[in-house]
Write an enzyme that holds these catalytic residues in place. Structure first.
Site, PDB file in Angstrom:
ATOM      1  N   CYS D 114      34.761  38.330  40.224  1.00  0.00           N
ATOM      2  CA  CYS D 114      35.968  38.958  39.681  1.00  0.00           C
ATOM      3  C   CYS D 114      37.000  38.875  40.789  1.00  0.00           C
ATOM      4  O   CYS D 114      36.929  39.629  41.765  1.00  0.00           O
ATOM      5  CB  CYS D 114      35.715  40.406  39.279  1.00  0.00           C
ATOM      6  SG  CYS D 114      37.240  41.287  38.848  1.00  0.00           S
ATOM      7  N   CYS D 117      39.564  42.253  40.894  1.00  0.00           N
ATOM      8  CA  CYS D 117      39.068  43.539  41.415  1.00  0.00           C
ATOM      9  C   CYS D 117      37.589  43.299  41.739  1.00  0.00           C
ATOM     10  O   CYS D 117      37.322  42.529  42.652  1.00  0.00           O
ATOM     11  CB  CYS D 117      39.319  44.706  40.466  1.00  0.00           C
ATOM     12  SG  CYS D 117      38.950  44.469  38.727  1.00  0.00           S
ATOM     13  N   SER D 118      36.671  43.925  41.040  1.00  0.00           N
ATOM     14  CA  SER D 118      35.261  43.638  41.301  1.00  0.00           C
ATOM     15  C   SER D 118      34.446  43.921  40.051  1.00  0.00           C
ATOM     16  O   SER D 118      33.374  44.534  40.126  1.00  0.00           O
ATOM     17  CB  SER D 118      34.756  44.473  42.480  1.00  0.00           C
ATOM     18  OG  SER D 118      35.456  44.178  43.667  1.00  0.00           O
ATOM     19  N   CYS D 119      34.936  43.465  38.894  1.00  0.00           N
ATOM     20  CA  CYS D 119      34.228  43.701  37.639  1.00  0.00           C
ATOM     21  C   CYS D 119      32.831  43.111  37.721  1.00  0.00           C
ATOM     22  O   CYS D 119      32.629  42.032  38.304  1.00  0.00           O
ATOM     23  CB  CYS D 119      35.000  43.080  36.472  1.00  0.00           C
ATOM     24  SG  CYS D 119      36.587  43.879  36.194  1.00  0.00           S
TER      25      CYS D 119
END
Lengths: 230, 228, 228, 230
Positions: D114, D117-119
C-alpha cells in the site's frame, strides 16, 4: 593528530560554554581533518566567507536594477545578455556565469525558484535566505504561485500573468522589478537603495519612497561603505 | 533519481516562513561549512553535479530534518569520502554516534544515464562529432520524455510527460546525468521550456500562470500539440 | 494532495529493513493508540478517508520521523480536535512543548474534489439517478487523468497520465476525494488497472513486471493505445 | 479532571522508572482525555488489542492457504470470491471486507503493498510488520520490485513475471503461495504451519519442510492455542 587538534580547538573556545549542536560538532570534525590534511586552507575559508558577508549581496543586484531604470541602453543590453551587462558593473563569478534577467511589466510578474536544490545568482544577490531554501517555497511556488505570493504579501491582480522560473539547469535568473512611481527625481544611488532582495527574486514589488523627496539633493554613497570586490 | 530533493509540487509544507533582517549565516559553523565547500570547489576534486547528487542521496528523513548548511556539509563529506580524500572511520571517530553520510549511488545510475543520452539519437550523433546544433527552436512544442533514472538528473519529476513551448535556446552545457556519474563530458543544448500551470497540475484552464523549467535536449521530444 | 505519504516510486530510502520475530506492538503506548483508533472508528465520528487525510496532512518532516503508530496517533488527535471532540489547548497543556497535530486541509480541497467528479460526466450522471454502471470493462485501455487535487485522493502520483489495462471491475465504492471532505456519498465503480513498469518508470521495455493500482472511475479516461 | 487523572496514571507506573518518550507522553494524554470524556472505554481498548495480539494474525491466512492447497473446490471459490471463501473459515472484519486472492504460479509471482498508507488484510494477516509500513518498502516495491525482492531474499528467475498489487482503494489482497514440493503427505494443519506471513504478502516463498516427514502422523492443533474469535 586528532586529540591534539581537538584540544586546541576546545581551548580556543574555553569562554564559550554553550553545548555544541550535533551539526557544529560535525563541522568542526570535518574542518579539522581537511585542514590537518592540507586539503583546505583556513585563511581561504575566512576570506571567502567574509566576501559573502560584506561585499557580495543584494546591494550588487540593486545597482544593476537602478542602472537599468535610468539607462535605457543598459536595460536593453541587460535583457539581451544578462551576464555581459552585469559584468559591466563588475559583478560575476560562481553561480553568476550564465545570467538571464526577466523583466516585470504591468501584465507579467516574474518569480524565481530552484525546486531541485537552491540555485541562486550569488554575484548579484549573495547567498539565499532561508525561506528561498525551504521545502515550502521550493514545493509550492511552482504549483500555486499566486497563493504563495499573496501569503508573502504580494497580492497580484488576476489580470497579471505570473511567470515562475525554475533554475533547473545552468541559467541563473534575476528579476528586473518595475520602477515604482514617484521616483522620477531620484538619483541612481537613491533608486538602488529602494531595491530589495525579495523584489529581485520576485516575491515583492519595489515600493515607492515613503516620503516623496522632490527637492532633496542626490545622496552620495556613504563614505564608510566597503568597495565592491567580488 | 526521484528523490526527496525533487520538491516541486509537493503539498503539505504549510506557509513559507520569512525571517526579517536575516543574517547571511545563523551559526558560526555554517560559515565554516560554506567556506569549506568553496575551497573544495576550487580544488576541482568534483564538479557541481557530483556534489548535488551527494546531497540528493541523503536519507529523505535526514534531508528534511537538516538545514541548508547541514545538507551542504553532508554532501561535501560524502563526496570527499567517496573520492578517497577523507577516511570514513577517522571522521566517524570524531563525532559521537558517527558522522551521517549520504547513501551510495544506485547500482543502475551509470547505465540509466547512458540510456538517457542514447534515447536522444540526435543528441548522441551530434556529440559524437563534436557538434551540438539545437534540435528545437523558440516556439516549438515539446514534451518531456518519461525517463526516470535512478541516478542524478536535473529533470524535475513534476514535468515528466508534460508538454510545453520552447521560450529560450541556451548554449550547450554538459549533461548532468552523465557528469555526476562518469568523466564523460557530453554537451548538448538546453532550453527554457514554458508550461502552463493547467498543464502541470490539472488546474482550471483559466489560470494563465506559467512555469519555465530549464531542460537539456535529451530530456525532450517533439510534441504535436501543446496547451499554451 | 501530492503529499509525503504518496511514496510510490520515491528513490533514496535504501534497503527494506526486516525485523525477525517482530512483536505485534513494540511499545505499550502503541497498543493503546491502536485500541483508541479502533474505539473511535466504532463511534463513526469520522470515516476512514477523513482519518487517512488527517495523517496525510502531517508536516512531511514529522511524517517521515514518526513511526506508524505515532502517525496514527497524530491523525486521530487531529480529526478529534477538528470534529470538536477534543480541545486543542487542553491537549497541548498535557504535553511538554504541545501536542503536534497535522495541518488544516487546503482551502481548495472541497472545490478540487467536486471538480474531480464533475470532470467525469458519466460518473456524475450515473450518480445523479442512483445508478453506477461501469464505464470500463476488463481489457479496456485507460489513461489516468492529470488531476492533482489539493485535498484527499487515492490516486497515487506515480500513475498520473499513465496508460494501463483494466484487469478487474469492482463494485461501486464511495469516492474518497469527496468522502474525506464532505458528507456527500458518491459511489462509483473502481477498477484494478495494470501498468507495466516500463510505462510507469520509463524502464527498459523488456521488463515484463507490472503494477496493478486500484482506481476509481473518476480518475480514468479512455486510452486509444497502451503499452501492455 | 486533568491533574487527578494524571496522578493516578503516574502512580500506576511507580515501579517503571524509565523516562517516557515524547510519543508515550502524547499517547497517555490522549487516552486520559478520551476516557475522561467518556468517548473511549479503556476495557474496549484492552479487548481489541488483545484480539490482535492473540487471535488475529497470519495463522488465519495460513489456514486459508492450506485449505486451498488440499481442497480444489475451495481454491476455486477462494479465487472467485475471496471475501466469501475466507468467511467460510470464520475470518472477516475491518480491513477484510473486500478480499481478492491472487495466486502464484510457476510463471507469475504476486506481491502486495500500500504505497499511500499501509492498508493490509487484518483478518487474515493481523497487523502489518514494520517493514511493510516503511517508506523504503512502500516507495521501492512498485519501482524496482525485482531488486527489492532479491534484497529481501527472494531471487526470482527472469522468466517469472512479477505482479505488484497496490492496495490503493477498498480491495485488500492475499497472496496464495505455491505449495512447496515434498508436502504431499502433510495434513492441512501441517501445511498451515509451513505458511509464513511474508509468503502471503509475497516477499517470500513457502519453503519445503526441512526434514521430510514421510511417516509422521498428522499433528494436532496444540491444546494451549486460543480459539479463533476474530
Amino acid at each position: 593528530m586528532s586529540e591534539h587538534d581537538r584540544d586546541e580547538h576546545d581551548h580556543g573556545d574555553a569562554h564559550h560554554p554553550a553545548p555544541r549542536s550535533p551539526a557544529e560538532v560535525r563541522a568542526r570534525a570535518l574542518e579539522e581533518l581537511l585542514t590537518g590534511a592540507g586539503i583546505v586552507d583556513p585563511t581561504f575559508i575566512d576570506g571567502v566567507v567574509t566576501a559573502y558577508e560584506r561585499d557580495i549581496g543584494p546591494m550588487n543586484g540593486a545597482r544593476v536594477v537602478a542602472r537599468a531604470w535610468v539607462d535605457a541602453a543598459y536595460r536593453t543590453r541587460l535583457l539581451a545578455d544578462g551576464t555581459k551587462a552585469i559584468a559591466e558593473l563588475g559583478y560575476g563569478g560562481p553561480e553568476g556565469e550564465h545570467m538571464v534577467v526577466v523583466e516585470n511589466t504591468s501584465g507579467a510578474h516574474n518569480v524565481v525558484v530552484c525546486t531541485l536544490c537552491s540555485c541562486y545568482p550569488w554575484p548579484v544577490l549573495g547567498l539565499p535566505p532561508n525561506w528561498y531554501k525551504s521545502p515550502a517555497y521550493r514545493a509550492r511556488i511552482v504549483r500555486e504561485p499566486r497563493a504563495v505570493l499573496a501569503e508573502m504579501g504580494l497580492v497580484l491582480s488576476e489580470s497579471v500573468e505570473i511567470r515562475v522560473w525554475d533554475s533547473s539547469a545552468e541559467i541563473r535568473y534575476l528579476v528586473l522589478p518595475e520602477r515604482p512611481p514617484r521616483t522620477e527625481t531620484l538619483s541612481e544611488d537613491d533608486l538602488a537603495a529602494l531595491v530589495t532582495r525579495d523584489a529581485m527574486i520576485g516575491t515583492a514589488r519595489v515600493a515607492s519612497p515613503q516620503i516623496p523627496p522632490p527637492h532633496t539633493p542626490p545622496r552620495q554613497t556613504p563614505p564608510h561603505q566597503e568597495p565592491v570586490t567580488a | 533519481m526521484n528523490g526527496i530533493h525533487d520538491l516541486g509540487g509537493m503539498d503539505g509544507f504549510g506557509r513559507v516562513v520569512v525571517e526579517t533582517d536575516e543574517p547571511v549565516f545563523h551559526e558560526p559553523w555554517e560559515r565554516r561549512v560554506f567556506g569549506m565547500l568553496a575551497a573544495i570547489s576550487f580544488t576541482r576534486v568534483a564538479n557541481a553535479h557530483v556534489y548535488r547528487h551527494a546531497v540528493e542521496r541523503m536519507d529523505p528523513q535526514h534531508y528534511l530534518d537538516a538545514s541548508y548548511y547541514e545538507r551542504m556539509m553532508t554532501g561535501l563529506a560524502t563526496l570527499l569520502v567517496e573520492r578517497g580524500m577523507l577516511d570514513r572511520a577517522t571522521l566517524d571517530a570524531r563525532v559521537p554516534g558517527g558522522f551521517p553520510l549520504a547513501r551510495p549511488p544506485h547500482p543502475d545510475a551509470v547505465a540509466d544515464a547512458q540510456q538517457t543520452v542514447a534515447a536522444d539519437a540526435e543528441s548522441a550523433r551530434d556529440a559524437s562529432h563534436g557538434a551540438a546544433s539545437p534540435r528545437f527552436h523558440v516556439g516549438d512544442a515539446v514534451r518531456v520524455r518519461n525517463f526516470q533514472p535512478h541516478g542524478h538528473t536535473r529533470c524535475p519529476r513534476y514535468v515528466h510527460g508534460r508538454c510545453g513551448v520552447v521560450v529560450r535556446v541556451d548554449r550547450p552545457f554538459a549533461l548532468p546525468d552523465l557528469a555526476a556519474h562518469t568523466d564523460r563530458v557530453h554537451r548538448e543544448p538546453t532550453y527554457g521550456v514554458r508550461f502552463t500551470v493547467a498543464e502541470l497540475w490539472g488546474a482550471p484552464a483559466a489560470a494563465r500562470d506559467t512555469v519555465c523549467v530549464d531542460l537539456w535536449q535529451s530530456y525532450l521530444e517533439p510534441a504535436d500539440t501543446v496547451t499554451r
